[in-house]
Design a protein around this motif. Structure first.
Motif, PDB file in Angstrom:
ATOM      1  N   ASP A 509     -76.572  27.807 -28.564  1.00 27.80           N
ATOM      2  CA  ASP A 509     -77.608  28.221 -29.446  1.00 27.80           C
ATOM      3  C   ASP A 509     -79.022  28.338 -28.885  1.00 27.80           C
ATOM      4  N   GLY A 510     -79.116  28.289 -27.260  1.00 25.54           N
ATOM      5  CA  GLY A 510     -80.368  28.340 -26.661  1.00 25.54           C
ATOM      6  C   GLY A 510     -81.235  26.891 -26.683  1.00 25.54           C
ATOM      7  N   THR A 511     -80.472  25.716 -27.402  1.00 24.02           N
ATOM      8  CA  THR A 511     -81.079  24.524 -27.294  1.00 24.02           C
ATOM      9  C   THR A 511     -80.727  23.900 -25.975  1.00 24.02           C
ATOM     10  N   GLU A 512     -81.171  22.901 -25.224  1.00 26.28           N
ATOM     11  CA  GLU A 512     -80.936  22.277 -24.353  1.00 26.28           C
ATOM     12  C   GLU A 512     -79.918  21.274 -24.355  1.00 26.28           C
ATOM     13  N   PRO A 513     -78.808  21.097 -23.571  1.00 23.35           N
ATOM     14  CA  PRO A 513     -77.728  20.265 -23.873  1.00 23.35           C
ATOM     15  C   PRO A 513     -78.253  18.767 -23.810  1.00 23.35           C
ATOM     16  N   ASP A 514     -77.937  17.993 -24.800  1.00 26.51           N
ATOM     17  CA  ASP A 514     -78.229  16.595 -24.682  1.00 26.51           C
ATOM     18  C   ASP A 514     -77.326  15.861 -25.508  1.00 26.51           C
ATOM     19  N   SER A 515     -77.417  14.317 -25.727  1.00 27.42           N
ATOM     20  CA  SER A 515     -76.463  13.706 -26.256  1.00 27.42           C
ATOM     21  C   SER A 515     -75.832  13.974 -27.562  1.00 27.42           C
ATOM     22  N   SER A 516     -76.743  14.882 -28.430  1.00 29.93           N
ATOM     23  CA  SER A 516     -76.375  15.245 -29.816  1.00 29.93           C
ATOM     24  C   SER A 516     -75.756  16.377 -29.832  1.00 29.93           C
ATOM     25  N   ASN A 517     -75.805  17.517 -28.791  1.00 28.88           N
ATOM     26  CA  ASN A 517     -75.353  18.838 -29.429  1.00 28.88           C
ATOM     27  C   ASN A 517     -74.333  19.515 -28.185  1.00 28.88           C
ATOM     28  N   PHE A 518     -74.058  18.673 -27.078  1.00 29.01           N
ATOM     29  CA  PHE A 518     -73.535  19.472 -26.071  1.00 29.01           C
ATOM     30  C   PHE A 518     -72.082  19.755 -26.477  1.00 29.01           C
ATOM     31  N   LYS A 519     -71.560  20.717 -25.418  1.00 24.66           N
ATOM     32  CA  LYS A 519     -69.831  21.094 -25.426  1.00 24.66           C
ATOM     33  C   LYS A 519     -69.761  20.686 -23.720  1.00 24.66           C
ATOM     34  N   LEU A 520     -68.384  20.138 -23.479  1.00 27.15           N
ATOM     35  CA  LEU A 520     -67.939  19.973 -22.396  1.00 27.15           C
ATOM     36  C   LEU A 520     -67.411  21.256 -21.854  1.00 27.15           C
ATOM     37  N   TYR A 521     -67.555  21.609 -20.821  1.00 24.92           N
ATOM     38  CA  TYR A 521     -67.116  22.788 -20.326  1.00 24.92           C
ATOM     39  C   TYR A 521     -65.595  22.646 -19.715  1.00 24.92           C
ATOM     40  N   GLU A 522     -64.434  23.271 -20.067  1.00 31.44           N
ATOM     41  CA  GLU A 522     -63.248  23.017 -19.662  1.00 31.44           C
ATOM     42  C   GLU A 522     -62.471  24.153 -19.239  1.00 31.44           C
ATOM     43  N   LYS A 523     -62.953  25.367 -19.652  1.00 33.19           N
ATOM     44  CA  LYS A 523     -62.192  26.626 -19.271  1.00 33.19           C
ATOM     45  C   LYS A 523     -63.286  27.975 -19.671  1.00 33.19           C
ATOM     46  N   PRO A 524     -63.026  28.897 -19.113  1.00 30.13           N
ATOM     47  CA  PRO A 524     -63.934  30.335 -18.897  1.00 30.13           C
ATOM     48  C   PRO A 524     -64.244  30.464 -20.653  1.00 30.13           C
ATOM     49  N   LEU A 525     -65.613  30.666 -20.765  1.00 33.84           N
ATOM     50  CA  LEU A 525     -65.982  31.183 -22.321  1.00 33.84           C
ATOM     51  C   LEU A 525     -65.761  32.502 -22.414  1.00 33.84           C
ATOM     52  N   GLN A 526     -65.464  32.902 -23.653  1.00 33.42           N
ATOM     53  CA  GLN A 526     -65.056  34.284 -24.215  1.00 33.42           C
ATOM     54  C   GLN A 526     -66.418  34.509 -25.147  1.00 33.42           C
ATOM     55  N   ILE A 527     -67.252  35.545 -24.690  1.00 32.39           N
ATOM     56  CA  ILE A 527     -68.607  35.724 -25.577  1.00 32.39           C
ATOM     57  C   ILE A 527     -68.296  37.002 -26.177  1.00 32.39           C
ATOM     58  N   LYS A 528     -68.470  36.988 -27.474  1.00 29.22           N
ATOM     59  CA  LYS A 528     -68.332  38.249 -28.419  1.00 29.22           C
ATOM     60  C   LYS A 528     -69.540  38.508 -29.189  1.00 29.22           C
ATOM     61  N   GLU A 529     -70.572  37.815 -29.353  1.00 27.83           N
ATOM     62  CA  GLU A 529     -71.974  38.150 -29.799  1.00 27.83           C
ATOM     63  C   GLU A 529     -73.066  37.645 -28.889  1.00 27.83           C
ATOM     64  N   ASN A 530     -74.293  38.150 -29.325  1.00 24.08           N
ATOM     65  CA  ASN A 530     -75.680  37.495 -28.578  1.00 24.08           C
ATOM     66  C   ASN A 530     -75.522  36.004 -28.627  1.00 24.08           C
ATOM     67  N   VAL A 531     -75.707  35.473 -27.493  1.00 23.90           N
ATOM     68  CA  VAL A 531     -75.937  33.983 -27.404  1.00 23.90           C
ATOM     69  C   VAL A 531     -76.709  33.702 -26.012  1.00 23.90           C
ATOM     70  N   THR A 532     -77.130  32.575 -26.245  1.00 26.55           N
ATOM     71  CA  THR A 532     -77.948  32.190 -24.781  1.00 26.55           C
ATOM     72  C   THR A 532     -77.401  30.752 -24.506  1.00 26.55           C
ATOM     73  N   ILE A 533     -76.764  30.816 -23.370  1.00 22.88           N
ATOM     74  CA  ILE A 533     -76.032  29.620 -22.577  1.00 22.88           C
ATOM     75  C   ILE A 533     -77.142  28.748 -21.824  1.00 22.88           C
ATOM     76  N   LYS A 534     -77.093  27.584 -22.138  1.00 21.48           N
ATOM     77  CA  LYS A 534     -77.777  26.541 -21.241  1.00 21.48           C
ATOM     78  C   LYS A 534     -76.879  25.609 -21.102  1.00 21.48           C
ATOM     79  N   ALA A 535     -77.013  25.226 -19.660  1.00 19.15           N
ATOM     80  CA  ALA A 535     -75.926  24.292 -19.106  1.00 19.15           C
ATOM     81  C   ALA A 535     -76.601  23.150 -18.199  1.00 19.15           C
TER      82      ALA A 535
END
Length: 713
Positions: A509-535
Motif C-alpha cells: 500500500d506504499g507504506t514502509e514496512p514496520d512491526s504493524s503492517n508488514f508481510k513476510l515474503y515467501e514466494k513470488p508475488l502476483q500483481i494484478k492492479e496498481n500497487v507500490t511495493i516497499k520492502a
C-alpha cells in the motif's frame, strides 16, 4: 596625438580617479556597495586587458625612445599613451575593488593582486606626472619597474581566475603522464582531471564561488553555502550532479555559460562515481567489474589497456550465453576479455558453470557472490587459463574445492569474504603464490589458520577485516525483480537478497514496512492492479536495511499504431515514440533512455486502435523535478475522429493543478479525467509549461515536460 586641452581635461579626470580610488581603499570596510555598482565591478575582467596593453606600449616608448625615428615623437606618443593607460587602469582598479567585496575569493591571493593592481595604477599616474623630469635614467628605471608590476599583477589575476601558475604552466608541465588501467586510481586519475579542467577556475583555494572548493574529496563532501556538492550513493541530492545535468540555458547550470562545458562522457563518469559511493581511495581495478564506474573507467583508460592475445568471442555466442540469471560482457570497448556475473541465488544451477567452457579462454573475471556454490563446483573453473579475478563471497564453499584454483597462474584476486571456511582451506590457499589480493573477511578461519596463510603468502595483500562483533552493519536493501513495471493482465514480482539467511518484509500500500503492517515474503508475488511495493531486509546480527521501492501500473490498452508529430529535445529523445508504449518504467536519471523531454514543442501523439475501444482511464507518467525545470503539462487536449481523413474533434481539455514551491520532486502519474466508448482514432496533445512561476529561480523561462509512458485502461 592628444591636444593640450584634452590632455588637461584627462589629467584632471585622472586626479579625480586617484582620489576616488584612495577613498575606496581607506574606507573599504565601511563602504556599502549598491547592486548597480556590483554590475560595474563584474566588468573588471573585461576592462583589465586594455590598460595592460596601453601601459606596456607606453613604457616601451618612454624607456626606449629609439623605437621611433624621432625621439621627440617617442616621448610625445609615450606620454599620451601613458595618460590613457593610467586613466583606464584607474577604472579597472575601481571595478576590481568593487568586485573584491563579493564572496568566493581567498583573502591572501586577493590581497597581493589588489595591491599590485593599485601599484600599476599609482605607478603609471606618478610616472605620467613626472615624465617631463630631466632625470632620464630615473624615468627609465621607474618605467622598467612599472612593467614588472604590470606583469606580476597580471600573473596573480590569472592565477585567481584560471588556477595557480596559469602563465608558467606550459613550461612547468611539459611531460604528460599516461596512466595505465592497472595503475589508475579512481579519484586522482579519473575524477580529478575532469574537475580540474572544468570546475577549478571558480572553485579552488584562491577563488571559491559560493564558498565551494572542489580541489579535494574532503572539500567536495563539505560543500559550500548551498550544501555538500557530493552525497555518496545519492545522485538526486548531490548538488554537483544536479547542476551539471541542468539544461545549458538554465542559469543554475554548471559550468556557467562561456566556460568549457562537460562532455556527455564526463557527466556520465561523475554521475557513476557519485552513484557508486564517491570512492576516493581505491584503484580502478579494485572496483567491482560489474559497476558502471568500472566500465566507464576501462573505456577512459583504453589508451593504455592490458593487451590480450586471444581472439574475441562473437556477439552471437555471447547473446546465446546471456540470460536472466547470468550476464557475460566485454571488459571494455574492443577488448576480447570477458567478465561473468551471476544473479539470483534461487536460480543458480552448478551445471551452468560448465556452459562457460565455450568462453573459458576469454573469461578473466567471474562473480559468483551470494551463489550456493559448493566445493565440488569449483572443479570446472580449473580450465580457465586466463582467469584473473574470482569473487566467491557468501557462498557455501568450505575449502577443499579451492585446490582446483591452484593451477590458475593468472589468478590475481580471490575474494571469499562471508563464506564459512574450514581448516581444509589453509593448504590450497597457501599455494596461491600468484594471487596479489586475497579477501578472507568473516570466513570463520581461526587466528592460527590465518597466520599460516599469511606466512605462506608474504607477497599477497590479505584482508581479514576486524574481529570486533560489537559494531553492527546494515544490510543491503532487497532487490525487487520484475519484467516490466507497466503490465496488461498480471505481473510476477520476486524479492531477493544476496544473503540467503535474510528475511524480507514488504507492503503493497506504499507504506514502509514496520512491526504493524508488514508481510513476510515467501514466494513470488502476483500483481494484478496498481500497487507500490516497499520492502526491507532483516537478519540476526545485522541492522535492518533501507527500503527498496517499486511502482507497478496497469496499462491494459495499447494502440495498434501511433505517430509522434513533434520530435523531443535532442538531449531527451529516448527511443522515440516507442518509449511511450514500451511498458518500461523510467528512473529519476536524466541519462535514462526511457525519457522523452519536450520544451519548444508539445507532446503530440496520434494513435489508432485495431477496433473501436472503450477507454475508462488515462494518465501520463512523468518526472516532476522543480530544480531541473521538469513540470507537468500546462494543458492536455484529447482529440478523436471517427475515420481516417476526417477532421479531429476536441473531446477533452484538462489543466493539471499547478505546482507550488513546496512540492516534492518525484515520478508521478498525471491522471486525465477522460472516458469514452468506441474510440478508434485518438490524439493526445500535452503542452509544456510556457513560463515558470515567479517563485522559481528561472521564472519566466519555459519548463521541460519529461514523459515516460502513456497509460490507457
Amino acid at each position: 596625438m592628444l591636444t593640450s586641452k584634452l590632455k588637461a581635461i584627462l589629467g584632471q579626470v585622472l586626479f579625480t580617479v586617484n582620489v576616488f580610488v584612495l577613498f575606496l581603499v581607506l574606507a573599504e570596510s565601511q563602504v556599502l556597495i549598491p547592486d548597480w555598482l556590483h554590475v560595474f565591478g563584474r566588468l573588471h575582467p573585461l576592462l583589465l586587458h586594455f590598460p595592460i596593453v596601453i601601459i606596456l606600449f607606453a613604457i616601451s616608448l618612454v624607456a626606449i625612445p629609439e623605437l621611433l625615428k624621432k625621439k621627440e615623437d617617442s616621448h610625445t606618443y609615450g606620454t599620451d599613451l601613458l595618460l590613457i593607460g593610467a586613466l583606464t587602469a584607474g577604472f579597472t582598479v575601481i571595478a576590481g575593488l568593487l568586485l573584491s567585496h563579493e564572496t568566493g575569493y581567498v583573502k591572501e591571493a586577493l590581497f597581493w593582486h589588489k595591491w599590485t593592481g593599485l601599484g600599476v595604477f599609482w605607478g603609471s599616474s606618478l610616472l605620467y606626472y613626472f615624465i617631463d623630469s630631466q632625470k632620464h635614467l630615473v624615468i627609465k628605471i621607474a618605467a622598467s619597474f612599472l612593467a614588472l608590476i604590470v606583469i606580476l599583477s597580471g600573473h596573480l589575476g590569472a592565477s585567481i581566475t584560471h588556477g595557480e601558475n596559469f602563465i608558467t604552466a606550459p613550461i612547468e608541465n611539459k611531460d604528460v603522464v599516461v596512466v595505465s588501467l592497472e595503475e589508475a586510481e579512481v579519484f586522482p586519475h579519473l575524477i580529478y582531471p575532469i574537475i580540474e579542467n572544468k570546475c577549478l577556475s571558480c572553485h579552488k583555494a584562491s577563488k571559491q564561488k559560493g564558498e565551494l572548493r572542489m580541489d579535494t574529496p574532503e572539500n567536495l563532501l563539505k560543500g559550500g553555502e548551498s550544501g555538500p556538492a557530493v552525497e555518496p550513493f545519492d545522485l538526486e541530492n548531490s548538488l554537483m550532479s544536479h547542476r551539471i545535468n541542468l539544461p545549458e540555458d538554465n542559469e543554475d547550470h554548471m559550468p556557467p555559460e562561456g566556460k568549457p562545458q562537460l562532455t556527455e562522457e564526463e557527466i556520465s563518469i561523475l554521475d557513476a562515481w557519485i552513484s557508486s559511493g564517491a570512492i576516493t581511495d581505491k584503484k580502478v581495478l579494485a572496483l567491482s567489474d560489474t559497476s558502471s564506474i568500472y566500465k566507464l573507467a576501462v573505456e577512459k583508460f583504453a589508451a593504455a589497456p592490458k593487451v590480450y592475445e586471444f581472439d574475441a568471442v562473437s556477439n552471437e555466442k555471447l547473446e546465446g550465453l546471456n540470460n536472466f540469471y547470468r550476464k557475460i560482457q566485454p571488459l571494455g570497448i574492443e577488448s576480447p576479455a570477458l567478465s561473468v556475473s551471476y544473479f539470483g541465488r534461487a536460480n543458480f544451477d552448478p551445471a551452468s558453470l560448465a556452459e562457460l567452457s565455450e568462453v573459458n579462454v576469454q573469461t578473466v573475471s567471474i562473480n559468483l557472490n551470494n551463489m550456493p556454490v559448493k566445493d565440488e563446483d569449483l572443479a570446472s573453473l580449473s580450465s580457465f587459463p586466463n582467469l584473473e579475478k574470482l569473487y566467491l563471497n557468501f557462498t557455501d564453499i568450505k575449502g577443499q574445492g579451492l585446490q582446483a584454483l591452484v593451477g590458475l597462474e593468472n589468478l590475481s584476486l580471490l575474494s571469499l569474504s562471508g563464506s564459512n571456511l574450514t581448516d581444509e582451506a589453509v593448504e590450497p590457499l597457501s599455494k596461491l603464490k600468484n594471487v596479489k589480493k586475497l579477501f578472507l573477511w568473516n570466513t570463520g578461519l581461526s587466528k592460527e589458520s590465518l597466520e599460516k596463510i599469511m606466512t605462506a603468502l608474504p607477497q599477497t595483500t590479505i584482508e581479514i577485516g576486524t574481529e570486533e562483533k560489537s559494531t553492527l552493519l546494515m544490510l543491503n536493501p532487497p532487490v525487487i525483480r520484475f519484467d516490466k513495471a507497466f503490465f496488461k493482465d498480471k505481473l510476477e514480482v520476486k524479492l531477493t537478497h544476496p544473503i540467503g539467511t535474510t528475511s524480507i518484509y514488504y507492503t503493497l500500500d506504499g507504506t514502509e514496512p514496520d512491526s504493524s503492517n508488514f508481510k513476510l515474503y515467501e514466494k513470488p508475488l502476483q500483481i494484478k492492479e496498481n500497487v507500490t511495493i516497499k520492502a526491507r531486509a532483516f537478519a540476526e546480527g545485522w541492522i535492518g536495511s533501507s527500503v527498496s521501492e517499486a511502482e507497478f501500473i496497469s496499462a491494459t490498452i495499447s494502440p495498434s499504431s501511433y505517430e509522434m508529430i513533434f520530435l523531443p529535445e535532442d538531449r531527451y529523445k529516448g527511443d522515440g515514440e516507442k518509449s511511450l508504449f514500451d511498458k518500461k518504467k523510467a528512473i529519476p536519471d536524466v541519462w535514462n533512455l526511457n525519457w522523452l523531454g519536450f520544451l519548444n514543442n508539445p507532446l503530440e501523439i496520434e494513435m489508432e486502435f485495431e477496433a473501436p475501444t472503450d477507454i475508462s482511464s488515462m494518465a501520463i507518467s512523468l518526472w516532476q523535478n522543480l530544480g531541473s525545470r521538469f513540470f507537468p503539462p500546462q494543458e492536455v487536449e484529447i482529440w478523436t475522429r471517427p475515420n481516417t481523413g476526417q477532421d479531429w474533434k476536441l473531446s477533452k481539455s484538462f489543466r493539471p493543478k499547478a505546482l507550488q514551491k513546496e512540492d516534492d520532486s518525484f515520478l508521478r502519474q498525471v491522471q486525465i479525467p477522460y472516458a469514452e466508448k468506441g474510440v478508434q482514432y485518438l490524439k493526445i496533445i500535452a503542452k509544456p509549461l510556457e513560463k515558470l512561476p515567479s517563485w522559481h529561480s528561472s521564472s519566466g523561462k519555459k519548463a521541460y515536460l519529461m514523459v515516460d509512458e502513456i497509460v490507457l485502461n
